[in-house]
Design a protein around this motif. Structure first.
Motif, PDB file in Angstrom:
ATOM      1  N   ILE B  12     -25.966  -9.526  31.677  1.00 33.45           N
ATOM      2  CA  ILE B  12     -25.696  -8.085  31.704  1.00 33.45           C
ATOM      3  C   ILE B  12     -24.384  -7.802  32.438  1.00 33.45           C
ATOM      4  O   ILE B  12     -23.579  -6.981  32.008  1.00 33.45           O
ATOM      5  N   TYR B  13     -24.147  -8.533  33.522  1.00 33.61           N
ATOM      6  CA  TYR B  13     -22.882  -8.360  34.255  1.00 33.61           C
ATOM      7  C   TYR B  13     -21.690  -8.642  33.335  1.00 33.61           C
ATOM      8  O   TYR B  13     -20.716  -7.903  33.305  1.00 33.61           O
ATOM      9  N   ARG B  16     -21.217  -5.957  30.649  1.00 38.87           N
ATOM     10  CA  ARG B  16     -20.611  -4.746  31.215  1.00 38.87           C
ATOM     11  C   ARG B  16     -19.128  -4.956  31.529  1.00 38.87           C
ATOM     12  O   ARG B  16     -18.321  -4.041  31.377  1.00 38.87           O
ATOM     13  N   GLU B  17     -18.764  -6.165  31.968  1.00 41.86           N
ATOM     14  CA  GLU B  17     -17.339  -6.446  32.191  1.00 41.86           C
ATOM     15  C   GLU B  17     -16.569  -6.328  30.880  1.00 41.86           C
ATOM     16  O   GLU B  17     -15.490  -5.747  30.824  1.00 41.86           O
ATOM     17  N   TYR B  19     -17.366  -4.618  28.214  1.00 40.69           N
ATOM     18  CA  TYR B  19     -17.325  -3.221  27.770  1.00 40.69           C
ATOM     19  C   TYR B  19     -16.303  -2.416  28.583  1.00 40.69           C
ATOM     20  O   TYR B  19     -15.599  -1.567  28.052  1.00 40.69           O
ATOM     21  N   HIS B  20     -16.204  -2.728  29.859  1.00 36.35           N
ATOM     22  CA  HIS B  20     -15.215  -2.053  30.692  1.00 36.35           C
ATOM     23  C   HIS B  20     -13.802  -2.399  30.222  1.00 36.35           C
ATOM     24  O   HIS B  20     -12.901  -1.567  30.240  1.00 36.35           O
ATOM     25  N   LYS B  43     -28.656  -3.720  24.773  1.00 37.67           N
ATOM     26  CA  LYS B  43     -29.467  -2.501  24.928  1.00 37.67           C
ATOM     27  C   LYS B  43     -29.828  -2.300  26.403  1.00 37.67           C
ATOM     28  O   LYS B  43     -29.730  -1.196  26.933  1.00 37.67           O
ATOM     29  N   ALA B  45     -28.252  -3.474  29.025  1.00 38.35           N
ATOM     30  CA  ALA B  45     -27.061  -3.211  29.841  1.00 38.35           C
ATOM     31  C   ALA B  45     -26.658  -1.733  29.784  1.00 38.35           C
ATOM     32  O   ALA B  45     -26.120  -1.195  30.749  1.00 38.35           O
ATOM     33  N   PHE B  46     -26.919  -1.103  28.640  1.00 41.57           N
ATOM     34  CA  PHE B  46     -26.493   0.285  28.480  1.00 41.57           C
ATOM     35  C   PHE B  46     -27.684   1.235  28.371  1.00 41.57           C
ATOM     36  O   PHE B  46     -27.602   2.297  27.784  1.00 41.57           O
ATOM     37  N   SER B 167      -9.257 -11.189  31.286  1.00 37.85           N
ATOM     38  CA  SER B 167      -9.651  -9.935  30.654  1.00 37.85           C
ATOM     39  C   SER B 167      -8.530  -9.342  29.817  1.00 37.85           C
ATOM     40  O   SER B 167      -8.761  -8.529  28.951  1.00 37.85           O
TER      41      SER B 167
END
Lengths: 414, 267
Positions: B12-13, B16-17, B19-20, B43, B45-46, B167
């Motif tokens: 999940i971390y 999210r990274e 997606y950021h 799902k 994670a968000f 990234s």
């Protein structure tokens, strides 16, 4: 057995037998999947070699042809006690960045040193990287005992040389084991060839490692990773890095200094958690919607440090050298700042530990620097031993990660 | 914290990274167990809704059960589905019965994905590959750059330390993100059981055989098995010694097919 996994990295100089040891361990514990041994045998023959246990891990054709690991790889292994994530790291100096990538994921290390070749440049360098990364749980395997006729004197000779070096950098190995990875002595089964050695085999030694406890007793550190919209309000997400975050808690956010109250902690399907311990990735609704990525929530009175200048040890991994004063960015947890290495106080050879230069102007690939880093705005830090996630960082040049670093003093100073 | 919760948090971390970092992100969903677990992690994670599309690379040679499972899940989880097909190659008659497997996989999977990226401009792609599937995948990073030709520069990968990922990349690159890299096959099944996730019926044994790894109908063989429930599959993997991809023809053509495929941009 499924409840615990320990991440172990194998390090040491090129050709001292890291990949071979992993292959041998799998073979002798019957852990290879069906067909794997045949595949390795065929691939060994195709390269004109005897059965090469290293091919269990060395999967790139270039690695098999050159007989050398190029990049780090991970595999899995289980004992009665627990599972292991085994991280193989390349030993060649050219691939130091790959070794560091592998080692940075580990909780414990196995350092391999050939009793035949003895302590080499890369043996020392890898040990030093372990030290910098804070990997204090280490065992040493002295490999290729078969090539030195299982001679105890040779073992003691190499051992005392290595121990002198490890002592200088502050590593004291928990165990030291003479082995032959190629022939299997003291790997999974006890060797009949070394009656003078009464200690555990590699397999037995693995289960003696202990996993570090979760940092639940420490003050809360909650760095914000992102902020999502939720029903017109904000849901701040992040991972609790230390302590236990509780509903109703007040947090001081650094570096802004704003105080916010935790109204609601949630995960998907769990809308209102009473608390979230270190390691949990959660969403939090605060009493006001204004926190941002990079801010770090701490209990008032027990906050982390913040600084625009701090001291660190860095290892430089890019071909183009670091120039003191050049503009880079530093990433620590979810924070990112423009920064400069304002002083390279000591330039250190990572193999000999020789201090090459005082107040240097540049740092070359594979060198370690004792440096001062200045940021364009305050950055939240901890010393590495307190909260590792806020005490380690990478430096970025353009799009490339060029250095890893450990905070040695979270403030400027001498 | 137990191992599954640890793995879930790490994934999940990473999601999210990603997606950021990426304005244009998508998840590749082969409709198999791993990528279905990945979509579920998205799902989670968000908090319920996956805020980006899921891409199914459709070679047209998949099992009928995969298409029906896909459509059922899209409706159930409210997914934004993109189906990527290399229509041009299919029209030319490219298929598993003509030429090499390497060529077929490259045309119908890798090139279909290239066309999809060109059309939608994705900067980041989430993939459910795992290190324990294949020795080549064991070499992967969590965030792995690919150039416009999709090449994977496996001899000179960027360093990846702790939770700090590559990234940003130059414009002509995209990043592959692998949130399940550290999961084993067994972990995925334990997670399927814990989270009660739906899985394709092809994984369960019928008449003494089941599919352990799903791809195209033409290039997947079932393995001998009587495991007809998730519990039985977990027991089978715990005690068994067969390699997960034993039924996948593309791994067998020669020892380095997977390396060649992946260097060219294959998943």
């Amino acid at each position: 057995m499924e409840d615990e996994a320990l991440k172990l990295v194998l390090v040491g100089s090129v050709d001292h037998g890291k990949s071979t040891l992993i292959g041998r361990l799998f073979h002798d514990t019957d852990s290879l999947p069906e067909g794997k041994l045949e595949e390795i045998r065929a691939a060994s023959e195709a390269e004109g070699k005897e059965l090469e246990f290293g091919f269990v891990m060395d999967h790139l054709r270039e690695e098999r042809q050159r007989g050398m690991t190029i990049d780090t790889a991970q595999t899995f292994f289980s004992t009665e006690r627990r599972q292991y994530v085994i991280i193989d790291a390349p030993g060649h100096k050219e691939f130091l960045k790959n070794m560091i990538s592998g080692a940075s994921q580990a909780e414990a290390a196995l350092l391999i040193c050939s009793a035949h070749e003895g302590v080499e440049e890369q043996t020392r360098r890898h040990a030093y990287v372990l030290k910098l990364l804070g990997l204090s749980q280490t065992i040493v395997a002295y490999n290729k005992m078969d090539l030195v006729h299982y001679d105890r004197r040779r073992f003691e000779e190499v051992r005392s040389e290595l121990l002198r070096f490890l002592d200088r950098i502050g590593i004291s190995p928990a165990l030291e084991i003479p082995i032959s990875a190629k022939l299997g002595d003291n790997v999974a089964g006890r060797s009949a060839n070394m009656p003078w050695y009464g200690g555990p085999t590699i397999l037995e030694a693995l289960d003696r490692f202990e996993k570090g406890p979760a940092p639940l007793e420490k003050p809360v550190r909650f760095p914000i990773q992102d902020v999502y919209e939720l029903d017109g309000g904000q849901l701040a997400v992040g991972r609790v890095e230390s302590g236990v975050l509780r509903r109703g808690a007040e947090l001081t956010f650094l570096p802004t200094g704003r105080m916010r109250t935790v109204l609601n902690i949630r995960k998907f399907g769990e809308e209102d958690l009473a608390e979230a311990p270190a390691g949990e990735c959660i969403g939090v609704i605060f009493d006001r919607d204004d926190v941002q990525r990079g801010e770090v929530g701490c209990p008032p009175g027990e906050t982390a440090r913040q600084a625009v200048s701090f001291q660190a040890s860095i290892f430089w991994m890019a071909r183009a050298p670091l120039q003191a004063g050049e503009e880079l960015s530093v990433r620590c947890s979810t924070q990112e700042r423009v920064c400069r290495v304002s002083a390279i106080r000591e330039r250190v050879d990572s193999s000999t530990l020789e201090h090459l230069e005082h107040n240097a102007a540049a740092l070359q690939e594979t060198e370690v620097g004792e440096v001062t880093i200045s940021t364009d705005s305050p950055i939240v830090l901890e010393s590495f031993t307190d909260v590792p996630e806020l005490g380690r960082f990478v430096l970025v040049r353009g799009c490339d990660v060029v250095a890893g670093g450990i905070v040695t003093a979270p403030e400027a100073g001498a | 914290m137990d191992r599954l919760t640890e793995l879930e948090n790490r994934s999940i971390y990473i999601i999210r990274e990603a997606y950021h970092q990426f304005g244009r992100l998508a998840a590749l969903w082969s409709v198999g167990k791993d990528s279905t677990a990945l979509v579920w992690l998205c799902k989670k994670a968000f908090f319920g809704d996956v805020p980006f599309p899921v891409v199914h690379i459709d070679t047209s040679y998949k099992f009928p059960e995969m298409y029906s499972f896909r459509d059922e899940m899209v409706a159930r989880w409210g997914l934004d589905l993109i189906v990527a097909r290399n229509e041009e190659a299919l029209a030319r008659g490219v298929g598993p019965h003509e030429g090499s497997k390497l060529n077929c996989c490259t045309e119908l999977k890798t090139n279909a994905l290239k066309q999809c990226i060109a059309e939608y401009g994705f900067e980041g792609l989430l993939l459910a590959i795992r290190r324990d599937e294949h020795g080549i995948r064991a070499k992967e990073r969590y965030f792995s750059p690919r150039d416009r030709q999709f090449r994977w520069n496996y001899e000179d990968q960027p360093p990846e330390l702790w939770d700090q990922y590559t990234s940003e990349v130059d414009e002509e690159f995209h990043l592959r993100v692998h949130p399940l890299l550290e999961w084993r096959e067994l972990d995925v099944w334990l997670y399927v059981r814990r989270e009660n996730l739906p899985v394709n019926p092809l994984y369960f044994a019928r008449d003494g055989k089941r599919y352990r790894s799903l791809g195209c109908k033409t290039c997947c063989s079932p393995v001998q098995s009587n495991a007809s429930t998730v519990d039985e599959i977990i027991e089978e993997i715990r005690t068994g010694r067969t390699a997960e991809r034993a039924g996948r023809a593309q791994d067998k053509e020669d020892a380095y097919t997977m390396q060649k495929l992946r260097a060219l941009g294959y998943m």
